[in-house]
Design a protein around this motif. Structure first.
Motif, PDB file in Angstrom:
ATOM      1  N   LYS A 138       0.838  -1.197   0.000  1.00 46.96           N
ATOM      2  CA  LYS A 138       0.000   0.000   0.000  1.00 46.96           C
ATOM      3  C   LYS A 138       0.878   1.255   0.000  1.00 46.96           C
ATOM      4  N   GLU A 139       0.352   2.296  -0.635  1.00 52.72           N
ATOM      5  CA  GLU A 139       1.029   3.579  -0.656  1.00 52.72           C
ATOM      6  C   GLU A 139       0.329   4.542   0.309  1.00 52.72           C
ATOM      7  N   PHE A 140       1.129   5.228   1.115  1.00 48.84           N
ATOM      8  CA  PHE A 140       0.608   6.201   2.065  1.00 48.84           C
ATOM      9  C   PHE A 140       1.385   7.504   1.894  1.00 48.84           C
ATOM     10  N   THR A 141       0.696   8.566   1.559  1.00 44.81           N
ATOM     11  CA  THR A 141       1.345   9.868   1.458  1.00 44.81           C
ATOM     12  C   THR A 141       1.594  10.429   2.843  1.00 44.81           C
ATOM     13  N   VAL A 142       2.818  10.866   3.088  1.00 43.14           N
ATOM     14  CA  VAL A 142       3.165  11.513   4.353  1.00 43.14           C
ATOM     15  C   VAL A 142       2.974  13.017   4.165  1.00 43.14           C
ATOM     16  N   TYR A 143       2.106  13.606   4.994  1.00 38.72           N
ATOM     17  CA  TYR A 143       1.785  15.027   4.899  1.00 38.72           C
ATOM     18  C   TYR A 143       2.515  15.807   5.985  1.00 38.72           C
ATOM     19  N   SER A 144       2.717  17.091   5.727  1.00 41.27           N
ATOM     20  CA  SER A 144       3.342  17.941   6.746  1.00 41.27           C
ATOM     21  C   SER A 144       2.421  18.132   7.947  1.00 41.27           C
ATOM     22  N   TRP A 145       1.159  17.822   7.770  1.00 36.48           N
ATOM     23  CA  TRP A 145       0.206  17.838   8.892  1.00 36.48           C
ATOM     24  C   TRP A 145      -0.874  16.821   8.599  1.00 36.48           C
ATOM     25  N   TYR A 146      -1.274  16.108   9.641  1.00 29.32           N
ATOM     26  CA  TYR A 146      -2.340  15.120   9.505  1.00 29.32           C
ATOM     27  C   TYR A 146      -3.022  14.996  10.853  1.00 29.32           C
ATOM     28  N   PRO A 147      -4.356  14.925  10.871  1.00 29.73           N
ATOM     29  CA  PRO A 147      -5.053  14.867  12.168  1.00 29.73           C
ATOM     30  C   PRO A 147      -4.774  13.574  12.910  1.00 29.73           C
ATOM     31  N   ALA A 148      -4.705  13.675  14.229  1.00 28.31           N
ATOM     32  CA  ALA A 148      -4.454  12.504  15.062  1.00 28.31           C
ATOM     33  C   ALA A 148      -5.736  11.865  15.555  1.00 28.31           C
ATOM     34  N   ASP A 149      -6.846  12.617  15.526  1.00 31.27           N
ATOM     35  CA  ASP A 149      -8.097  12.067  16.037  1.00 31.27           C
ATOM     36  C   ASP A 149      -9.263  12.807  15.404  1.00 31.27           C
ATOM     37  N   ALA A 150     -10.481  12.384  15.745  1.00 30.67           N
ATOM     38  CA  ALA A 150     -11.678  12.958  15.137  1.00 30.67           C
ATOM     39  C   ALA A 150     -11.827  14.438  15.460  1.00 30.67           C
ATOM     40  N   ALA A 151     -11.453  14.827  16.684  1.00 32.31           N
ATOM     41  CA  ALA A 151     -11.617  16.229  17.073  1.00 32.31           C
ATOM     42  C   ALA A 151     -10.776  17.146  16.190  1.00 32.31           C
ATOM     43  N   GLN A 152      -9.523  16.765  15.931  1.00 28.35           N
ATOM     44  CA  GLN A 152      -8.664  17.593  15.083  1.00 28.35           C
ATOM     45  C   GLN A 152      -9.170  17.623  13.648  1.00 28.35           C
ATOM     46  N   ALA A 153      -9.610  16.458  13.159  1.00 25.34           N
ATOM     47  CA  ALA A 153     -10.097  16.412  11.775  1.00 25.34           C
ATOM     48  C   ALA A 153     -11.355  17.259  11.608  1.00 25.34           C
ATOM     49  N   ASN A 154     -12.326  17.096  12.503  1.00 25.58           N
ATOM     50  CA  ASN A 154     -13.579  17.830  12.383  1.00 25.58           C
ATOM     51  C   ASN A 154     -13.375  19.333  12.538  1.00 25.58           C
ATOM     52  N   GLU A 155     -12.444  19.718  13.410  1.00 20.14           N
ATOM     53  CA  GLU A 155     -12.156  21.144  13.593  1.00 20.14           C
ATOM     54  C   GLU A 155     -11.743  21.789  12.274  1.00 20.14           C
ATOM     55  N   LYS A 156     -10.870  21.119  11.519  1.00 27.07           N
ATOM     56  CA  LYS A 156     -10.416  21.668  10.248  1.00 27.07           C
ATOM     57  C   LYS A 156     -11.530  21.655   9.202  1.00 27.07           C
ATOM     58  N   VAL A 157     -12.330  20.589   9.189  1.00 25.69           N
ATOM     59  CA  VAL A 157     -13.421  20.511   8.217  1.00 25.69           C
ATOM     60  C   VAL A 157     -14.448  21.606   8.478  1.00 25.69           C
TER      61      VAL A 157
END
Length: 548
Positions: free
Chosen positions: A171-190
């Motif tokens: 599998k290929e996984f892109t490494v980003y300079s920032w990536y959310p660690a949990d749902a709270a961080q992801a939803n905050e950005k969305v």
């Protein structure tokens, strides 16, 4: 002396009672007292008994025995031995190496019958093998496609499942300079109208082999007064034993749950004269290592099993007899000797899957393999210097807990969205740290869910091992933690530090093993000549007058 033909020439004779000896006749037998880390020098090799350790049966080592006054317990910090302890070496006090009888309360530590302790006794030759099990036992799972045999014993019967581990895909996984660690961080950005997949920099692409463990039903049957041999695959085992049975394996054996006797209440002594168990005897022999498994996933349900995280009970005789090949491994052969030990000794937290909004569809989405989007894996020394910190690593714990999620460096969180929009953290701040993938048997696991101190190891029987294995770790030893950042699994380096982990000892000898051993259990030899095939323990010596 003249003797006529009518007289008996022998005036007096002796008769000696001899008894066959097996490894089961010692509660705790170690050939090499130094740990598997011996290649790191004397300090790395040192394993000692300390305050929480209580042993009720005979102990013998062919090596120096180290004693430490620390860790609490029931004896003012000293370990407690209620039966005889012998060594072919001497007793030493940790950490200074003083001769123990000169600096310690020996009567307080060694409370067994006289002589309670002895030094420089003749060594007992430790060259056991599982040949009797191989020759006499029933062979199971003799299939080259099997990687794991999981056996659950129920009385004299057993059931099993077998696993084949296959490469599913790369599998290929892109490494980003920032990536959310949990749902709270992801939803905050969305909610803020951000999309890190588009706005963060793409630093790297990981190519990771992903394996599937395919479980199927294995054989079932009964074991009544005989042995079983498992060849060329790992054996995972647990259950309740009825009758006499011995299981042997050419590979490593993982103890995945309590091993108990049908005729003895859990926590009771099988040799208690008031409630003697006359039926049940169990042996477990690995030609490599015996390991108490950490949590594992049930092969049928996928649920995480916690059996060994709050005390472990083991009835029977256990032997880890592997011998590292020095011609093949050199000074690292010590890591391949037979030891009795426990799994996941150096915990680090990882980032579990979570469900959060997708920045593309605004729908609930399952995010998986989070750490592969945050770290470059495997460690790669050729990445550009400005993203070197995104290599898999473990930073110094700021709060005394191991590295990894659920902690994240505030500066990393503030790195969002990227370096090109005037972000003050333009050099990128790397994520905090995580497990080496799949090092944790239930990877990925939040560090708050890791069980560090796992209770007491209650053994009712006997342990024999070629080299002494750890059953408790401090978390700060320099051999396994030489620095605070880099992983090097091949060199047994686990970065960071962590709280202490493992088990306290509560070892009780089963006196029944003095007279009855599990079927085909390995014997010990005292070296009465190079051609001796068996060993005998000298019990009594009678002077008699012969009959006519």
């Amino acid at each position: 002396l003249y003797v006529s033909k009518n007289e008996i020439p022998v005036k007096r004779m002796t008769e000696r009672l001899l008894r066959n000896e097996s490894l089961a006749q010692y509660q705790y037998f170690t050939d090499i007292e130094r740990s598997e880390n011996e290649d790191g020098g004397p300090l790395a090799a040192r394993v000692k008994f300390w305050g929480p350790d209580v042993l009720n049966g005979k102990v013998h080592s062919n090596d120096d025995i180290w004693i430490q006054c620390a860790g609490g317990g029931i004896n003012d910090g000293w370990p407690t031995f209620y039966d005889q302890v012998t060594t072919a070496g001497i007793f030493k006090k940790h950490p200074g190496g003083e001769h123990l009888p000169e600096v310690a309360p020996m009567d307080q530590i060694f409370q067994g019958p006289e002589p309670a302790w002895q030094e420089e006794v003749p060594p007992i030759i430790f060259e056991p093998n599982a040949e009797d099990i191989r020759q006499n036992g029933v062979w199971l799972f003799d299939d080259s496609n099997i990687d794991i045999a999981y056996v659950k014993i129920d009385g004299s019967g057993y059931t099993s499942m077998v696993a084949n581990i296959q490469l599913a895909e790369i599998k290929e996984f892109t490494v980003y300079s920032w990536y959310p660690a949990d749902a709270a961080q992801a939803n905050e950005k969305v909610y803020a109208g951000n999309n890190w997949f588009e706005e963060a920099d793409s630093l790297w692409v990981n190519h990771v082999p992903v394996y599937d463990t395919l479980w199927t039903n294995g054989p079932s049957g009964s074991v009544i007064n005989h042995s079983v041999f498992v060849n060329d695959c790992e054996l995972w085992i647990e259950g309740e034993i009825s009758g006499k049975q011995t299981w042997g394996c050419s590979d490593t054996i993982y103890i995945v749950g309590d091993i108990k006797y049908e005729g003895t209440q859990l926590g009771a002594l099988p040799d208690d004269p008031g409630n003697l168990n006359r039926m049940d005897y169990f042996g477990l022999v690995s030609e490599k290592k015996l390991i108490i498994r950490y949590k594992h996933k049930d092969p049928e349900t996928g649920d995480i099993i916690f059996h060994n995280c709050d005390d472990v009970y083991m009835y029977g005789a256990y032997a880890a007899i592997g011998k590292g090949d020095e011609a093949l491994y050199g000074e690292m052969a010590c890591h391949h000797d037979g030891i009795f030990t426990f799994q996941y000794q150096h915990p680090h937290g990882s980032t579990p899957n979570f469900t959060a909004l997708s920045p593309y569809t605004l729908e609930e989405t399952l995010y998986t393999y989070i750490d592969f989007h945050k770290y470059i894996y495997p460690i790669n020394n050729y990445v550009p210097p400005n993203i070197q910190g995104f290599n898999l690593h473990g930073a110094p714990p700021p709060d005394g807990l191991p590295c990894g999620y659920n902690y994240e460096d505030p500066f990393y969180i503030a790195t969002y969205p990227d370096a090109s929009e005037g972000n003050p953290y333009y050099n990128y701040t790397e994520p905090y740290g995580t497990d080496w993938p799949w090092y944790n048997p239930v990877w990925s696991e939040n560090r708050l869910n890791i069980v560090y101190e796992r209770g007491t190891l209650h053994i009712y029987g006997a342990i024999a091992q070629r080299r002494r294995g750890f059953v408790h770790r401090s978390g700060i030893d320099p051999y396994n933690h030489p620095d605070q950042y880099e992983w090097d699994i091949d060199e047994y380096h686990y970065d960071g530090t962590h709280p202490s982990t493992g088990y306290a000892k509560d070892y009780h000898y089963d006196q029944r093993f003095l007279f009855v051993q599990p079927p085909d259990y390995p014997q010990v030899y005292r070296g009465w000549g190079t051609n001796i095939l068996s060993s005998f323990d000298e019990q009594t010596w009678f002077f008699k007058t012969p009959g006519e």
